[in-house]
Design an enzyme around this catalytic site. Sequence first.
Site, PDB file in Angstrom:
ATOM      1  N   SER A  55       0.824  -1.205   0.000  1.00  0.00           N
ATOM      2  CA  SER A  55       0.000   0.000   0.000  1.00  0.00           C
ATOM      3  C   SER A  55       0.860   1.258   0.000  1.00  0.00           C
ATOM      4  CB  SER A  55      -0.931   0.014   1.214  1.00  0.00           C
ATOM      5  OG  SER A  55      -1.902  -1.009   1.125  1.00  0.00           O
TER       6      SER A  55
ATOM      7  N   SER B 113     -17.675   4.907  -1.719  1.00  0.00           N
ATOM      8  CA  SER B 113     -18.084   4.362  -3.010  1.00  0.00           C
ATOM      9  C   SER B 113     -18.761   5.393  -3.899  1.00  0.00           C
ATOM     10  CB  SER B 113     -19.030   3.168  -2.800  1.00  0.00           C
ATOM     11  OG  SER B 113     -18.362   2.109  -2.144  1.00  0.00           O
TER      12      SER B 113
ATOM     13  N   ARG C  14      -5.913  -0.150  -8.544  1.00  0.00           N
ATOM     14  CA  ARG C  14      -6.618  -1.431  -8.594  1.00  0.00           C
ATOM     15  C   ARG C  14      -5.823  -2.462  -9.384  1.00  0.00           C
ATOM     16  NH1 ARG C  14     -12.458   1.426 -10.038  1.00  0.00           N
ATOM     17  NH2 ARG C  14     -13.050   1.902  -7.890  1.00  0.00           N
TER      18      ARG C  14
ATOM     19  N   GLU D 153     -10.180   0.719  -2.662  1.00  0.00           N
ATOM     20  CA  GLU D 153     -10.083   0.841  -4.126  1.00  0.00           C
ATOM     21  C   GLU D 153     -11.284   0.190  -4.820  1.00  0.00           C
ATOM     22  OE1 GLU D 153      -7.944   2.847  -4.678  1.00  0.00           O
ATOM     23  OE2 GLU D 153      -6.300   2.536  -3.275  1.00  0.00           O
ATOM     24  N   GLY D 154     -12.436   0.319  -4.213  1.00  0.00           N
ATOM     25  CA  GLY D 154     -13.667  -0.252  -4.750  1.00  0.00           C
ATOM     26  C   GLY D 154     -14.029  -1.538  -4.044  1.00  0.00           C
ATOM     27  N   THR D 155     -15.171  -1.561  -3.379  1.00  0.00           N
ATOM     28  CA  THR D 155     -15.625  -2.784  -2.718  1.00  0.00           C
ATOM     29  C   THR D 155     -15.953  -3.856  -3.760  1.00  0.00           C
ATOM     30  OG1 THR D 155     -17.947  -2.141  -2.787  1.00  0.00           O
ATOM     31  CG2 THR D 155     -16.655  -1.387  -0.882  1.00  0.00           C
TER      32      THR D 155
ATOM     33  N   PHE E  74     -25.972   1.516 -10.367  1.00  0.00           N
ATOM     34  CA  PHE E  74     -25.410   2.232  -9.233  1.00  0.00           C
ATOM     35  C   PHE E  74     -26.443   3.104  -8.528  1.00  0.00           C
ATOM     36  CE2 PHE E  74     -21.466   1.111 -11.340  1.00  0.00           C
ATOM     37  CZ  PHE E  74     -20.650   0.812 -10.269  1.00  0.00           C
TER      38      PHE E  74
END
Length: 393
Positions: free
Chosen positions: A95, A142, A252, A372-374, A392
Amino acid sequence: MTQTPLELFSTDQLIGDDDRELRDAVRSFVGDRIKPHIADWYDAGDLPARELARELGELGVLGMHLEGYGCAGTSATAYGLACMELEAADSGVRSLVSVQGSLAMFAIHHWGSEEQKQQWLPRMATGEAIGCFGLTEPDFGSNPAGMRTRARRDGDDWVLTGNKLWITNGSIADVAVVWAQTDEGENGRGIRGFVVPTDTPGFSAPKIKHKVSLRASVTSELVLDDVRLPADAVFPEVKGLKGPLTCLNEARYGIVFGALGAARDCLEATIAYAADRQIYDKSLASYQLTQAKLADMSLELGKGMLLALQLGKLKDAGTLRPEQISLGKLNNVRESIAIARECRTILGAAGITLEFPIMRHANNLESVLTYEGTSEVHQLIIGQALTGQSAFR
């Protein structure tokens, strides 16, 4: 003769000599410099991030896939393999590198002015300067379009006010890339990116403590209390969510490879443990149930590696699409955390101690699963690509 899980798949045959050489250099660094200390850093909830940043800069992995300004200009595949080796040590170390190179440096490299690039990128490539990336807020992860951090004009200056949360490197950063709403558009179109030196009056970054995941990582809140910046602090061209989302795709991509490093380390440690552990006068590795678990986990690790290398090939060719990155992030993190959990069952009580890396990796991957996005976000990105319909909202 035994084989490692990835030797079963002969994946090294799919990696070029230069990329393999870089991977091996990172693996050697990790083995010598990080693995002997990582359990203690995790236990202490800290790591010598500034010292490591300089060493990683000397190794050439900070912004390694970027061109110019002191960056190594490697292939995307080499960068992915480096992420894999770093995360085989710990997700927190990967990270540190990901936020530095794929978020902060990439944002400046891709969207910054020439002056911003010259000012920051050479020092960030060497690890002399550390960067962070301020997008997520307490109530907006998000849905970044709803962010409340504001940037208003005051004469020729910009004045930033707001809070960012869960920011890796924040408390040690020399520069923050901060995204804020402006009055220049609606529904996210007014979002602009700013290059913020962290010694600017009104900027502070208190460290977040009491974590049980990513403990060997600096995680912070960013507080912007009327932070006054000159007109040239803003990224000159990009407006809207295109700016931060482009950067997120870079991060990602590294996770697609990185998560597999944690899974591989768990699996290799588990195979070694099972070979030594005696149960009813024979090794734990000799039991059918143990071998069935090891076979299933190796299969998922190998499949994830094949997917990662395919995405690396596409990225090097310049044809990788965001929804394909979502395929990799969704699958490889989900399978990696499943591998870590299954490995823990083979080690039994030993698996919960820091003598072995299993539970540390499992705890870390709980964070990787949602940052970085679920998983749900990536499912919807893939679903939209398949159906042409956005779910969405």
